[in-house]
Design a protein around this motif. Structure first.
Motif, PDB file in Angstrom:
ATOM      1  N   ALA A 170       0.992  -0.954   0.002  1.00  0.00           N
ATOM      2  CA  ALA A 170      -0.039  -0.049   0.104  1.00  0.00           C
ATOM      3  C   ALA A 170       0.900   1.147  -0.046  1.00  0.00           C
ATOM      4  O   ALA A 170       0.460   2.439  -0.094  1.00  0.00           O
ATOM      5  CB  ALA A 170      -0.866   0.086   1.207  1.00  0.00           C
ATOM      6  N   VAL A 171       2.324   1.092   0.059  1.00  0.00           N
ATOM      7  CA  VAL A 171       3.025   2.142   0.079  1.00  0.00           C
ATOM      8  C   VAL A 171       4.238   1.905  -0.795  1.00  0.00           C
ATOM      9  O   VAL A 171       4.536   0.701  -0.977  1.00  0.00           O
ATOM     10  CB  VAL A 171       3.501   2.507   1.528  1.00  0.00           C
ATOM     11  CG1 VAL A 171       2.561   3.303   2.402  1.00  0.00           C
ATOM     12  CG2 VAL A 171       4.171   1.355   2.206  1.00  0.00           C
ATOM     13  N   THR A 172       4.932   3.038  -1.114  1.00  0.00           N
ATOM     14  CA  THR A 172       6.019   2.832  -2.416  1.00  0.00           C
ATOM     15  C   THR A 172       7.238   3.176  -1.973  1.00  0.00           C
ATOM     16  O   THR A 172       8.244   3.067  -2.553  1.00  0.00           O
ATOM     17  CB  THR A 172       5.570   3.554  -3.740  1.00  0.00           C
ATOM     18  OG1 THR A 172       5.448   4.929  -3.203  1.00  0.00           O
ATOM     19  CG2 THR A 172       4.149   2.983  -4.089  1.00  0.00           C
ATOM     20  N   GLY A 173       7.304   3.997  -0.811  1.00  0.00           N
ATOM     21  CA  GLY A 173       8.629   4.631  -0.113  1.00  0.00           C
ATOM     22  C   GLY A 173       9.598   3.565   0.273  1.00  0.00           C
ATOM     23  O   GLY A 173       9.396   2.283   0.436  1.00  0.00           O
ATOM     24  N   PRO A 174      10.881   3.957   0.383  1.00  0.00           N
ATOM     25  CA  PRO A 174      11.945   3.099   0.472  1.00  0.00           C
ATOM     26  C   PRO A 174      11.892   2.712   2.193  1.00  0.00           C
ATOM     27  O   PRO A 174      11.297   3.461   2.957  1.00  0.00           O
ATOM     28  CB  PRO A 174      13.128   3.797   0.480  1.00  0.00           C
ATOM     29  CG  PRO A 174      12.777   5.258   0.533  1.00  0.00           C
ATOM     30  CD  PRO A 174      11.411   5.220   0.080  1.00  0.00           C
ATOM     31  N   ALA A 175      12.777   1.480   2.383  1.00  0.00           N
ATOM     32  CA  ALA A 175      12.874   1.226   3.948  1.00  0.00           C
ATOM     33  C   ALA A 175      13.236   2.214   4.669  1.00  0.00           C
ATOM     34  O   ALA A 175      13.992   3.111   4.708  1.00  0.00           O
ATOM     35  CB  ALA A 175      13.867   0.002   3.968  1.00  0.00           C
ATOM     36  N   ARG A 180       7.451   6.711   2.882  1.00  0.00           N
ATOM     37  CA  ARG A 180       6.455   5.575   3.489  1.00  0.00           C
ATOM     38  C   ARG A 180       5.821   6.161   4.586  1.00  0.00           C
ATOM     39  O   ARG A 180       4.690   5.771   4.843  1.00  0.00           O
ATOM     40  CB  ARG A 180       7.328   4.474   3.675  1.00  0.00           C
ATOM     41  CG  ARG A 180       6.548   3.287   3.838  1.00  0.00           C
ATOM     42  CD  ARG A 180       7.222   1.965   4.245  1.00  0.00           C
ATOM     43  NE  ARG A 180       8.165   1.460   3.305  1.00  0.00           N
ATOM     44  CZ  ARG A 180       8.747   0.210   3.262  1.00  0.00           C
ATOM     45  NH1 ARG A 180       8.752  -0.299   4.407  1.00  0.00           N
ATOM     46  NH2 ARG A 180       9.569  -0.057   2.296  1.00  0.00           N
ATOM     47  N   GLN A 181       6.664   6.982   5.523  1.00  0.00           N
ATOM     48  CA  GLN A 181       5.734   7.402   6.750  1.00  0.00           C
ATOM     49  C   GLN A 181       4.553   8.433   6.216  1.00  0.00           C
ATOM     50  O   GLN A 181       3.502   8.502   6.783  1.00  0.00           O
ATOM     51  CB  GLN A 181       6.733   8.203   7.506  1.00  0.00           C
ATOM     52  CG  GLN A 181       6.289   8.662   8.848  1.00  0.00           C
ATOM     53  CD  GLN A 181       5.424  10.034   8.815  1.00  0.00           C
ATOM     54  OE1 GLN A 181       5.842  10.691   8.261  1.00  0.00           O
ATOM     55  NE2 GLN A 181       4.381  10.012   9.562  1.00  0.00           N
ATOM     56  N   VAL A 182       4.872   9.341   5.256  1.00  0.00           N
ATOM     57  CA  VAL A 182       3.930  10.193   4.672  1.00  0.00           C
ATOM     58  C   VAL A 182       3.108   9.506   3.999  1.00  0.00           C
ATOM     59  O   VAL A 182       1.650   9.958   4.169  1.00  0.00           O
ATOM     60  CB  VAL A 182       4.483  11.116   3.623  1.00  0.00           C
ATOM     61  CG1 VAL A 182       3.634  12.362   3.122  1.00  0.00           C
ATOM     62  CG2 VAL A 182       5.757  12.250   4.492  1.00  0.00           C
ATOM     63  N   GLU A 208       9.430  -0.381   8.205  1.00  0.00           N
ATOM     64  CA  GLU A 208      10.665  -1.196   8.297  1.00  0.00           C
ATOM     65  C   GLU A 208      11.247  -1.411   6.757  1.00  0.00           C
ATOM     66  O   GLU A 208      11.034  -0.744   5.854  1.00  0.00           O
ATOM     67  CB  GLU A 208       9.820  -2.475   8.809  1.00  0.00           C
ATOM     68  CG  GLU A 208      10.332  -2.729  10.164  1.00  0.00           C
ATOM     69  CD  GLU A 208      11.949  -3.380  10.328  1.00  0.00           C
ATOM     70  OE1 GLU A 208      12.694  -3.347   9.284  1.00  0.00           O
ATOM     71  OE2 GLU A 208      12.447  -3.147  11.347  1.00  0.00           O
ATOM     72  N   TYR A 209      11.925  -2.677   6.665  1.00  0.00           N
ATOM     73  CA  TYR A 209      12.619  -2.915   5.679  1.00  0.00           C
ATOM     74  C   TYR A 209      12.010  -3.360   4.449  1.00  0.00           C
ATOM     75  O   TYR A 209      12.163  -3.064   3.213  1.00  0.00           O
ATOM     76  CB  TYR A 209      13.757  -3.951   5.853  1.00  0.00           C
ATOM     77  CG  TYR A 209      14.867  -4.406   4.790  1.00  0.00           C
ATOM     78  CD1 TYR A 209      15.861  -3.515   4.929  1.00  0.00           C
ATOM     79  CD2 TYR A 209      14.593  -5.309   4.048  1.00  0.00           C
ATOM     80  CE1 TYR A 209      16.846  -3.661   3.782  1.00  0.00           C
ATOM     81  CE2 TYR A 209      15.401  -5.533   2.822  1.00  0.00           C
ATOM     82  CZ  TYR A 209      16.788  -4.798   3.004  1.00  0.00           C
ATOM     83  OH  TYR A 209      17.445  -5.030   1.788  1.00  0.00           O
ATOM     84  N   ALA A 210      10.972  -4.376   4.451  1.00  0.00           N
ATOM     85  CA  ALA A 210      10.350  -5.091   3.567  1.00  0.00           C
ATOM     86  C   ALA A 210       9.330  -4.030   2.803  1.00  0.00           C
ATOM     87  O   ALA A 210       8.914  -3.219   3.451  1.00  0.00           O
ATOM     88  CB  ALA A 210       9.760  -6.326   3.760  1.00  0.00           C
ATOM     89  N   ALA A 211       8.987  -4.393   1.477  1.00  0.00           N
ATOM     90  CA  ALA A 211       7.981  -3.822   0.970  1.00  0.00           C
ATOM     91  C   ALA A 211       6.592  -3.696   1.926  1.00  0.00           C
ATOM     92  O   ALA A 211       6.097  -4.673   2.138  1.00  0.00           O
ATOM     93  CB  ALA A 211       7.626  -4.579  -0.363  1.00  0.00           C
ATOM     94  N   GLY A 212       6.069  -2.517   1.999  1.00  0.00           N
ATOM     95  CA  GLY A 212       4.871  -2.235   2.825  1.00  0.00           C
ATOM     96  C   GLY A 212       4.972  -2.480   4.245  1.00  0.00           C
ATOM     97  O   GLY A 212       4.020  -2.610   4.940  1.00  0.00           O
ATOM     98  N   GLN A 213       6.027  -2.735   4.690  1.00  0.00           N
ATOM     99  CA  GLN A 213       6.380  -3.126   6.257  1.00  0.00           C
ATOM    100  C   GLN A 213       6.441  -2.094   6.917  1.00  0.00           C
ATOM    101  O   GLN A 213       7.176  -1.200   6.845  1.00  0.00           O
ATOM    102  CB  GLN A 213       7.564  -4.165   6.232  1.00  0.00           C
ATOM    103  CG  GLN A 213       7.800  -4.899   7.674  1.00  0.00           C
ATOM    104  CD  GLN A 213       8.791  -5.859   7.593  1.00  0.00           C
ATOM    105  OE1 GLN A 213       9.733  -5.384   7.209  1.00  0.00           O
ATOM    106  NE2 GLN A 213       8.824  -6.801   8.018  1.00  0.00           N
ATOM    107  N   PHE A 214       5.942  -2.163   8.402  1.00  0.00           N
ATOM    108  CA  PHE A 214       5.957  -1.171   9.404  1.00  0.00           C
ATOM    109  C   PHE A 214       6.274  -2.027  10.723  1.00  0.00           C
ATOM    110  O   PHE A 214       6.120  -3.422  10.823  1.00  0.00           O
ATOM    111  CB  PHE A 214       4.813  -0.504   9.651  1.00  0.00           C
ATOM    112  CG  PHE A 214       4.488   0.691   8.507  1.00  0.00           C
ATOM    113  CD1 PHE A 214       4.861   1.880   8.864  1.00  0.00           C
ATOM    114  CD2 PHE A 214       4.401   0.129   7.343  1.00  0.00           C
ATOM    115  CE1 PHE A 214       4.868   2.914   7.719  1.00  0.00           C
ATOM    116  CE2 PHE A 214       4.158   1.200   6.214  1.00  0.00           C
ATOM    117  CZ  PHE A 214       4.262   2.441   6.403  1.00  0.00           C
ATOM    118  N   GLU A 215       6.813  -1.393  11.673  1.00  0.00           N
ATOM    119  CA  GLU A 215       7.110  -1.929  13.048  1.00  0.00           C
ATOM    120  C   GLU A 215       6.519  -1.121  14.026  1.00  0.00           C
ATOM    121  O   GLU A 215       6.601   0.227  14.066  1.00  0.00           O
ATOM    122  CB  GLU A 215       8.654  -2.379  13.294  1.00  0.00           C
ATOM    123  CG  GLU A 215       8.842  -2.896  14.437  1.00  0.00           C
ATOM    124  CD  GLU A 215      10.508  -2.995  14.666  1.00  0.00           C
ATOM    125  OE1 GLU A 215      10.877  -2.934  15.827  1.00  0.00           O
ATOM    126  OE2 GLU A 215      11.011  -3.394  13.860  1.00  0.00           O
TER     127      GLU A 215
END
Length: 467
Positions: A170-175, A180-182, A208-215
């Motif tokens: 759902a997001v395209t920004g880098p790790a 991605r945060q925006v 986080e690191y992977a595509a679409g990933q958050f922590e």
């Protein structure tokens, strides 16, 4: 005549009166139903719900649910053991009112973890929450040790999956990137607000690191509360994301290749209000009890994996050089070791020092995972175990001779290998008791059989939306 004032064994004194008062307060705030939640052996959160007006009845008599769920697989198939998996019998779900919260991400609902009790009022031997509570109590009684714990939450955010169940970030920004945060800013702000209203103290939240990933990391608490909080936080993340038209996956691997979602455990042992991982004369400030505890966890790490990494998909994540901690090694702030000793910043170590266990994901039942980790550590504490030489860098770079000399070995590369380690791990099976230990083995074997013949991408797809 029996009334709600005369509850059967299983509830706690005063719960009926508290529940009666709570139901009135909740109804006055527009709460219509209570989610009663527990986690099964496969790591799936199962629920029943009651109208708010029935909370007092649930506190008095519990809510019925079959014990067959102890042997459910993630795909809802059922396996059996000598005592579990039949259509017979009933258990009662008793809400823990101390941990009941109004769900800010699900208006009209509240949530409570449950203890599973037999119809005769006895603790169900297959209840993971009971197992964790018993393990913590025995540690205090036998060793004078208490614990603080926290479970990291990693997840992947996707556009709603279509008929093919594909994961579309759902997001395209880098790790770790600001982009991605925006991109997830509104949803993230709502999530933080919801968690704050639910009394969950968030320490960190980041891409986080992977595509679409958050922590997301939360503050440490006693182990039972930490496990409860892990379940509650995931419920909240899923609900808030859904209100923003997004889907989330906590599965250890959403794709057959690449970095997956972890559920790293942070754990510290305390005595008389003193953190045993700081202020000592052992390596990196550990006191003797903390070193022995860490050594116990390290020694049992291979046998722990079918509890901490219970899904075939988890072994797609447990790969070298991906910060998943796939070796029986330890080191200070070494993120490739199975155990990372966290000392904390100078001036804050008495509070912050802890042990991070890396080979854990969110398919794990948090009650079983924490209980087994503590049991493994206590086995080391009881024997006065010592840690081997620590490692630095990536243990995958050690040659076979050097690895053997340091006692560094690869953790199981499949759930099948992990189960064999668990079968040989007598102290862990003894801590769980025969009912839970047999359920772990049967369910893991069922998961193995369920994905037999599938390639990595198919295994990831089979579990992508189960967790």
């Amino acid at each position: 005549m029996t009334t709600l004032a005369d509850p059967v064994p299983g509830g706690r004194p005063g719960d009926v009166e508290r529940a009666t008062a709570l139901s009135g307060e909740l109804a006055g705030r527009g709460v219509h139903g209570i989610v009663l939640a527990y986690v099964d052996t496969a790591g799936i959160c199962r629920v029943k719900t009651v109208p708010t007006a029935k909370l007092a009845s649930a506190a008095a008599w519990g809510v019925g649910m079959s014990p067959v769920f102890d042997t459910f697989l993630a795909n809802d198939s059922i396996v059996t053991t000598d005592v579990l998996g039949s259509p017979d019998g009933d258990l009662r779900l008793y809400p823990d009112l101390d941990h009941l919260v109004e769900l800010a991400g699900q208006p009209g609902w509240a949530w409570a973890p449950v203890d599973r009790i037999t119809q005769e009022g006895e603790r169900h031997p297959g209840c993971g929450r009971t197992f964790l509570r018993r393990t913590v109590r025995e540690a205090a009684e036998r060793h004078g040790v208490t614990f603080r714990a926290a479970i990291e939450i990693e997840w992947a955010v996707s556009r709603p999956p279509g008929a093919d169940g594909a994961f579309v970030p759902a997001v395209t920004g880098p790790a770790y990137g600001a982009t991605r945060q925006v991109e997830l800013s509104d949803c993230s702000a709502d999530l933080l607000a919801a968690l704050a209203r639910q009394g969950v103290e968030v320490d960190q939240f980041h891409p986080e690191y992977a595509a679409g990933q958050f922590e997301l990391s939360v503050a440490a608490s006693d182990p039972v509360a930490a496990a409860d909080r892990s379940v509650l936080v995931r419920q909240t993340i899923r609900a808030v994301a859904g209100r923003h038209g997004l889907a989330v996956s906590f599965a250890p691997a959403v794709q057959g290749q690449g970095v997956g979602n972890g559920g790293h455990v942070h754990l510290s042992a305390w005595r008389d209000g003193v953190n045993l991982h700081a202020g000592g004369d052992r390596r990196h400030g550990m006191r003797p009890e903390a070193e022995s505890f860490v050594a116990g966890v390290l020694g049992h790490l291979p046998a722990l994996t079918p509890v901490t990494v219970p899904s075939p998909a988890g072994y797609l994540r447990l790969r070298p050089s991906q910060w998943a901690g796939v070796f029986t090694a330890w080191g200070r702030e070494t993120r490739e070791a199975g155990l990372r000793v966290v000392t904390g910043t100078a001036g804050h170590r008495d509070e912050a020092a802890n042990l991070e266990v890396k080979p854990v994901d969110l398919a794990a039942n948090p009650y079983l995972a924490l209980g087994c980790l503590i049991a493994a550590g206590l086995d080391g504490l009881a024997s006065g175990a010592l840690l081997p030489e620590e490692i630095t860098g990536d243990p995958a770079r050690l040659d076979a001779e050097e690895a053997a000399a340091r006692g560094v070995r690869r953790l199981p590369v499949s759930l099948r290998e992990a189960i064999e380690e668990f079968r040989a791990g007598g102290p862990l099976r003894a801590a769980l008791g025969p009912v839970l230990a047999d359920a772990v083995i049967a369910v893991r074997q069922g998961e193995i059989d369920a994905v037999a013949g599938l390639d990595d991408d198919q295994v990831a797809a089979a579990y992508r939306w189960k967790y």
